[in-house]
Design a protein around this motif. Sequence first.
Motif, PDB file in Angstrom:
ATOM      1  N   UNK A   1       0.799  -1.219   0.000  1.00  0.00           N
ATOM      2  CA  UNK A   1       0.000   0.000   0.000  1.00  0.00           C
ATOM      3  C   UNK A   1       0.831   1.267   0.000  1.00  0.00           C
ATOM      4  N   UNK A   2       2.031   1.188   0.556  1.00  0.00           N
ATOM      5  CA  UNK A   2       2.889   2.378   0.610  1.00  0.00           C
ATOM      6  C   UNK A   2       4.035   2.310  -0.398  1.00  0.00           C
ATOM      7  N   UNK A   3       3.943   1.367  -1.329  1.00  0.00           N
ATOM      8  CA  UNK A   3       5.045   1.215  -2.286  1.00  0.00           C
ATOM      9  C   UNK A   3       5.214   2.452  -3.165  1.00  0.00           C
ATOM     10  N   UNK A   4       4.127   3.180  -3.411  1.00  0.00           N
ATOM     11  CA  UNK A   4       4.223   4.407  -4.224  1.00  0.00           C
ATOM     12  C   UNK A   4       3.962   5.646  -3.380  1.00  0.00           C
ATOM     13  N   UNK A   5       4.162   5.514  -2.076  1.00  0.00           N
ATOM     14  CA  UNK A   5       3.912   6.643  -1.185  1.00  0.00           C
ATOM     15  C   UNK A   5       4.930   7.751  -1.420  1.00  0.00           C
ATOM     16  N   UNK A   6       4.438   8.959  -1.461  1.00  0.00           N
ATOM     17  CA  UNK A   6       5.282  10.143  -1.565  1.00  0.00           C
ATOM     18  C   UNK A   6       4.900  11.081  -0.432  1.00  0.00           C
TER      19      UNK A   6
ATOM     20  N   UNK B   1      15.981  20.880 -10.196  1.00  0.00           N
ATOM     21  CA  UNK B   1      16.956  20.539  -9.154  1.00  0.00           C
ATOM     22  C   UNK B   1      16.343  19.756  -7.991  1.00  0.00           C
ATOM     23  N   UNK B   2      15.018  19.676  -7.907  1.00  0.00           N
ATOM     24  CA  UNK B   2      14.376  18.959  -6.798  1.00  0.00           C
ATOM     25  C   UNK B   2      14.481  17.453  -7.052  1.00  0.00           C
ATOM     26  N   UNK B   3      15.061  16.671  -6.126  1.00  0.00           N
ATOM     27  CA  UNK B   3      15.138  15.210  -6.316  1.00  0.00           C
ATOM     28  C   UNK B   3      13.745  14.608  -6.462  1.00  0.00           C
ATOM     29  N   UNK B   4      13.586  13.753  -7.454  1.00  0.00           N
ATOM     30  CA  UNK B   4      12.293  13.117  -7.692  1.00  0.00           C
ATOM     31  C   UNK B   4      11.433  13.868  -8.687  1.00  0.00           C
TER      32      UNK B   4
ATOM     33  N   UNK C   1      12.254   8.259  -7.704  1.00  0.00           N
ATOM     34  CA  UNK C   1      13.107   8.804  -6.657  1.00  0.00           C
ATOM     35  C   UNK C   1      12.330   9.526  -5.574  1.00  0.00           C
ATOM     36  N   UNK C   2      11.068   9.857  -5.832  1.00  0.00           N
ATOM     37  CA  UNK C   2      10.253  10.549  -4.825  1.00  0.00           C
ATOM     38  C   UNK C   2       9.561   9.579  -3.883  1.00  0.00           C
ATOM     39  N   UNK C   3       9.562   8.287  -4.173  1.00  0.00           N
ATOM     40  CA  UNK C   3       8.902   7.324  -3.296  1.00  0.00           C
ATOM     41  C   UNK C   3       9.612   7.261  -1.950  1.00  0.00           C
ATOM     42  N   UNK C   4       8.831   7.265  -0.901  1.00  0.00           N
ATOM     43  CA  UNK C   4       9.411   7.255   0.448  1.00  0.00           C
ATOM     44  C   UNK C   4      10.018   5.897   0.797  1.00  0.00           C
ATOM     45  N   UNK C   5       9.337   4.819   0.399  1.00  0.00           N
ATOM     46  CA  UNK C   5       9.843   3.453   0.657  1.00  0.00           C
ATOM     47  C   UNK C   5      10.176   3.240   2.143  1.00  0.00           C
ATOM     48  N   UNK C   6       9.259   3.657   3.021  1.00  0.00           N
ATOM     49  CA  UNK C   6       9.530   3.581   4.454  1.00  0.00           C
ATOM     50  C   UNK C   6       9.531   2.159   4.999  1.00  0.00           C
TER      51      UNK C   6
END
Length: 239
Positions: free
Chosen positions: A115-120, A189-192, A226-231
């Motif tokens: 469920x959080x695999x694409x969490x940003x 310049x913002x990552x993601x 690169x914006x995914x949190x992947x917590x």
Amino acid sequence: MTATAEAPSTTRRGRTGKGSVPVSPWPQVNLLPPEVRASRAVRVVKRWLAVVVVIAIVIAAGVVAASVLAQRGADQELADAQVRTEQLNAEKEKYAEVPIVLAAIDDTTRARVLGTSTEVLWTPYLRAVAATTPEGVSIDTFSVSAPWPRPDLSMAQNPLAADSVGTISFTARSLTVPDSAAWLDGLVTVPGFSDPWLSGATWTEPTPEGMPGYYAVTGTVEVTEGAWAQRFVDETEEN
């Protein structure tokens, strides 16, 4: 008066004396019938057969006794094992729900990871978009388009941009014509973030209520993996 002739007494070595065995000088004949001799021989054989039978019986009795003892030992071991099995089964019953709970925890962990695999974490990115705006520009609206959790990429809204995992759309206003080039350079310049795009500035007239006129700008920026949190990715790897 009758005279009796005595035969001289002789010994086995032809002399008399202490310790000598007398030998009769007269011929001796065994007058026992053959049946008697045979009967005696049979009795000897019977004695030996009886001895052999007794020995065999003793050996057989020892083997039987050893077998009985071994069987008793095996029976005792079996009884002990059955008692131990019953004890283990009783202990197992106490923890019967543990595998169910562990499976539920594992399923919940996997569901959370999926469920959080694409969490940003959007708050930092909203602040990043606001921080890259030129002086005098403010963000009016901010929206995000992202797919449900799945491994494939979504098609970017900008036809010139590469595939991405989401798109940020925003509108802004400025009292002067904004420096679009500097703004785009700041968003890159913002990552993601990738492939930012801004529409031309559209002038909006002042309102009768006294609202000043302004330039309206709409823009989009693509969101990459690169914006995914992947917590919670580490939890899946541990399982």
